[in-house]
Design a protein around this motif. Structure first.
Motif, PDB file in Angstrom:
ATOM      1  N   MET A   1       0.836  -1.202   0.000  1.00 37.05           N
ATOM      2  CA  MET A   1       0.000   0.000   0.000  1.00 37.05           C
ATOM      3  C   MET A   1       0.868   1.248   0.000  1.00 37.05           C
ATOM      4  SD  MET A   1      -3.188  -0.524   2.612  1.00 37.05           S
ATOM      5  CE  MET A   1      -4.433  -1.785   2.336  1.00 37.05           C
ATOM      6  N   THR A   2       0.365   2.303  -0.635  1.00 38.93           N
ATOM      7  CA  THR A   2       1.041   3.584  -0.566  1.00 38.93           C
ATOM      8  C   THR A   2       0.852   4.157   0.835  1.00 38.93           C
ATOM      9  OG1 THR A   2      -0.917   4.835  -1.242  1.00 38.93           O
ATOM     10  CG2 THR A   2       0.509   3.966  -3.001  1.00 38.93           C
ATOM     11  N   PRO A   3       1.717   5.084   1.254  1.00 42.86           N
ATOM     12  CA  PRO A   3       1.557   5.693   2.588  1.00 42.86           C
ATOM     13  C   PRO A   3       0.180   6.304   2.795  1.00 42.86           C
ATOM     14  CG  PRO A   3       3.710   6.215   1.695  1.00 42.86           C
ATOM     15  CD  PRO A   3       2.966   5.528   0.586  1.00 42.86           C
ATOM     16  N   LYS A   4      -0.359   6.949   1.738  1.00 43.00           N
ATOM     17  CA  LYS A   4      -1.686   7.563   1.866  1.00 43.00           C
ATOM     18  C   LYS A   4      -2.758   6.508   2.105  1.00 43.00           C
ATOM     19  CE  LYS A   4      -4.468   8.334  -1.417  1.00 43.00           C
ATOM     20  NZ  LYS A   4      -5.191   8.743  -2.660  1.00 43.00           N
ATOM     21  N   ASP A   5      -2.707   5.411   1.352  1.00 43.23           N
ATOM     22  CA  ASP A   5      -3.708   4.363   1.504  1.00 43.23           C
ATOM     23  C   ASP A   5      -3.545   3.634   2.838  1.00 43.23           C
ATOM     24  OD1 ASP A   5      -4.825   5.016  -0.892  1.00 43.23           O
ATOM     25  OD2 ASP A   5      -3.831   3.428  -2.032  1.00 43.23           O
ATOM     26  N   LEU A   6      -2.323   3.520   3.316  1.00 43.84           N
ATOM     27  CA  LEU A   6      -2.107   2.906   4.620  1.00 43.84           C
ATOM     28  C   LEU A   6      -2.732   3.763   5.715  1.00 43.84           C
ATOM     29  CD1 LEU A   6      -0.869   0.642   6.269  1.00 43.84           C
ATOM     30  CD2 LEU A   6       1.277   1.925   6.344  1.00 43.84           C
ATOM     31  N   LEU A   7      -2.619   5.074   5.580  1.00 43.80           N
ATOM     32  CA  LEU A   7      -3.258   5.976   6.543  1.00 43.80           C
ATOM     33  C   LEU A   7      -4.781   5.841   6.491  1.00 43.80           C
ATOM     34  CD1 LEU A   7      -1.128   9.247   6.228  1.00 43.80           C
ATOM     35  CD2 LEU A   7      -1.238   7.680   8.178  1.00 43.80           C
ATOM     36  N   LEU A   8      -5.311   5.663   5.276  1.00 46.38           N
ATOM     37  CA  LEU A   8      -6.754   5.449   5.145  1.00 46.38           C
ATOM     38  C   LEU A   8      -7.158   4.141   5.817  1.00 46.38           C
ATOM     39  CD1 LEU A   8      -7.420   6.561   1.442  1.00 46.38           C
ATOM     40  CD2 LEU A   8      -7.896   7.825   3.552  1.00 46.38           C
ATOM     41  N   GLY A   9      -6.321   3.109   5.686  1.00 41.84           N
ATOM     42  CA  GLY A   9      -6.584   1.848   6.346  1.00 41.84           C
ATOM     43  C   GLY A   9      -6.595   1.996   7.855  1.00 41.84           C
TER      44      GLY A   9
ATOM     45  N   ASN B   1     -14.271   0.041   0.598  1.00 38.69           N
ATOM     46  CA  ASN B   1     -14.497  -0.326  -0.801  1.00 38.69           C
ATOM     47  C   ASN B   1     -13.438   0.293  -1.715  1.00 38.69           C
ATOM     48  OD1 ASN B   1     -16.716  -1.690   0.058  1.00 38.69           O
ATOM     49  ND2 ASN B   1     -18.226  -0.477  -1.033  1.00 38.69           N
ATOM     50  N   TYR B   2     -12.986   1.507  -1.366  1.00 37.57           N
ATOM     51  CA  TYR B   2     -11.932   2.152  -2.143  1.00 37.57           C
ATOM     52  C   TYR B   2     -10.649   1.325  -2.094  1.00 37.57           C
ATOM     53  CZ  TYR B   2      -7.957   5.281  -2.946  1.00 37.57           C
ATOM     54  OH  TYR B   2      -6.762   5.809  -3.379  1.00 37.57           O
ATOM     55  N   LEU B   3     -10.262   0.878  -0.900  1.00 37.38           N
ATOM     56  CA  LEU B   3      -9.052   0.061  -0.772  1.00 37.38           C
ATOM     57  C   LEU B   3      -9.226  -1.286  -1.467  1.00 37.38           C
ATOM     58  CD1 LEU B   3      -7.952   0.749   2.926  1.00 37.38           C
ATOM     59  CD2 LEU B   3      -7.046   1.755   0.822  1.00 37.38           C
ATOM     60  N   MET B   4     -10.414  -1.867  -1.358  1.00 39.31           N
ATOM     61  CA  MET B   4     -10.682  -3.154  -2.007  1.00 39.31           C
ATOM     62  C   MET B   4     -10.574  -3.035  -3.526  1.00 39.31           C
ATOM     63  SD  MET B   4     -11.261  -5.927  -0.261  1.00 39.31           S
ATOM     64  CE  MET B   4     -11.830  -6.625   1.285  1.00 39.31           C
ATOM     65  N   SER B   5     -10.909  -1.862  -4.054  1.00 37.94           N
ATOM     66  CA  SER B   5     -10.852  -1.668  -5.506  1.00 37.94           C
ATOM     67  C   SER B   5      -9.411  -1.488  -5.993  1.00 37.94           C
ATOM     68  CB  SER B   5     -11.686  -0.451  -5.913  1.00 37.94           C
ATOM     69  OG  SER B   5     -11.103   0.750  -5.438  1.00 37.94           O
ATOM     70  N   ARG B   6      -8.493  -1.141  -5.088  1.00 38.18           N
ATOM     71  CA  ARG B   6      -7.110  -0.875  -5.473  1.00 38.18           C
ATOM     72  C   ARG B   6      -6.156  -2.015  -5.137  1.00 38.18           C
ATOM     73  NH1 ARG B   6      -5.287   4.228  -6.523  1.00 38.18           N
ATOM     74  NH2 ARG B   6      -3.319   3.784  -5.452  1.00 38.18           N
ATOM     75  N   TYR B   7      -6.524  -2.837  -4.151  1.00 32.62           N
ATOM     76  CA  TYR B   7      -5.632  -3.899  -3.700  1.00 32.62           C
ATOM     77  C   TYR B   7      -6.402  -5.212  -3.588  1.00 32.62           C
ATOM     78  CZ  TYR B   7      -2.947   0.236  -2.317  1.00 32.62           C
ATOM     79  OH  TYR B   7      -2.289   1.437  -2.307  1.00 32.62           O
ATOM     80  N   SER B   8      -5.662  -6.295  -3.466  1.00 32.17           N
ATOM     81  CA  SER B   8      -6.284  -7.606  -3.337  1.00 32.17           C
ATOM     82  C   SER B   8      -6.970  -7.728  -1.978  1.00 32.17           C
ATOM     83  CB  SER B   8      -5.232  -8.706  -3.476  1.00 32.17           C
ATOM     84  OG  SER B   8      -4.330  -8.684  -2.377  1.00 32.17           O
TER      85      SER B   8
ATOM     86  N   PRO C   1      -6.891  -8.264   6.231  1.00 30.13           N
ATOM     87  CA  PRO C   1      -6.244  -8.330   7.551  1.00 30.13           C
ATOM     88  C   PRO C   1      -6.325  -7.049   8.358  1.00 30.13           C
ATOM     89  CG  PRO C   1      -4.863  -9.391   5.898  1.00 30.13           C
ATOM     90  CD  PRO C   1      -5.972  -8.698   5.163  1.00 30.13           C
ATOM     91  N   LEU C   2      -6.624  -5.910   7.707  1.00 28.15           N
ATOM     92  CA  LEU C   2      -6.775  -4.670   8.455  1.00 28.15           C
ATOM     93  C   LEU C   2      -7.873  -4.779   9.502  1.00 28.15           C
ATOM     94  CD1 LEU C   2      -6.516  -2.006   5.589  1.00 28.15           C
ATOM     95  CD2 LEU C   2      -4.806  -2.481   7.344  1.00 28.15           C
TER      96      LEU C   2
END
Length: 294
Positions: free
Chosen positions: A1-9, A231-238, A244-245
């Motif tokens: 994940m990118t740092p931004k997406d990790l923060l969203l997680g 849903n945004y993260l699911m659309s970008r990553y497996s 696991p988040l």
């Protein structure tokens, strides 16, 4: 994940973990059925301005709402009023992963793999330890059992979601929002027969800014924002990367309950907590490990 997406997680983990604390506060002002009905009514009203009605047939929307929305939260809110500590509720509810495997095998004929059976066994052992070692805590057997019923309802909702997808319909935020028009109906019917019309009216007349803040967090924060980011993260990553988040949710729930609500967990229950989290982790990551070995 990118740092931004990790923060969203991490934001999702906090939104959903702190959600249990807000539920606890909400139940101080509203009965379980009124809290549930008003929560989903707010989601429906607000969300309908931003999301169009899904093309999913009405019967599937109703079944989705009755299992994932009404069943899960009617049981959860009731459990928390009958002696289920907030922190432990956030953990035990995650047993939905175990029930989802069971119901998927039963209704969708999905094959359960060896690592999944092992993960179920480990997590179930942890749940048994938590349930049997409640003598020195505020947890009641009834509250624990009803929380398991909430997890079962969530699992049935997961199976319904899979079935909707298999029939070619989208199980996205549009479905989540518009199913919320259905959920308040059984909530308010139950409130009428369980609480009575006088209590319902009293709940409505005594809504204050704290109650409105609670409903705003549960509906807009935890539901619309939380699921939107998910849903945004699911659309970008497996799914194996994102799923696991969810393991962080009970960690936040237990920690915040200890800090803000002064909830205590005995030593044996900590062992059960570790086993449940281990089982959930094995289930979430086992497929990736075993597929890499194939």
């Amino acid at each position: 994940m990118t740092p931004k997406d990790l923060l969203l997680g991490l934001a999702i983990i906090f939104l959903w973990g702190f959600n249990f604390i807000v539920i606890h506060w909400g139940l101080n002002d509203l009965t379980p059925m009124m809290l549930g009905g008003l929560r989903f009514l707010v989601i429906a009203v607000v969300g309908s301005f931003f999301f169009t009605r899904p093309k999913t047939p009405l019967k599937w929307i109703v079944v989705y709402a009755l299992t994932l929305n009404f069943g899960q939260f009617a049981f959860l809110f009731t459990a928390m009023t009958f002696g289920m500590p907030t922190g432990l509720a956030s953990l035990v509810l995650q047993s939905q992963a175990i029930f989802t495997l069971f119901f998927s095998a039963m209704f969708l004929k999905e094959r359960v793999r060896a690592y999944q059976l092992l993960s179920i066994t480990v997590a179930a052992a942890g749940l048994a330890i938590i349930g049997l070692n409640n003598g020195d805590t505020a947890m009641t057997v009834l509250g624990f059992a009803i929380t398991l019923a909430a997890a079962s309802s969530w699992a049935l909702g997961n199976v319904v979601t899979k079935a909707i997808g298999e029939k070619g319909y989208d199980a996205n935020l549009n479905l989540i929002v518009w199913a919320c028009w259905v959920a308040p109906i059984p909530f308010f019917i139950c409130a009428y027969f369980i609480d009575g019309s006088d209590v319902m009216l009293s709940n409505l007349l005594h809504i204050n800014w704290q109650t409105m803040a609670t409903l705003a967090y549960l509906s807009i924060g935890a539901s619309i924002m939380g699921y939107g980011l998910w849903n945004y993260l699911m659309s970008r990553y497996s799914a194996g990367t994102v799923a696991p988040l969810a393991l962080g949710v009970p960690v936040v729930g237990l920690t915040m309950a200890a800090i803000l609500l002064d909830e205590k967990v005995v030593a044996w229950q900590w062992l059960g907590i570790v086993l449940v989290l281990l089982g959930l982790m094995m289930n979430a990551l086992g497929g990736r490990f075993f597929n890499s070995k194939a």
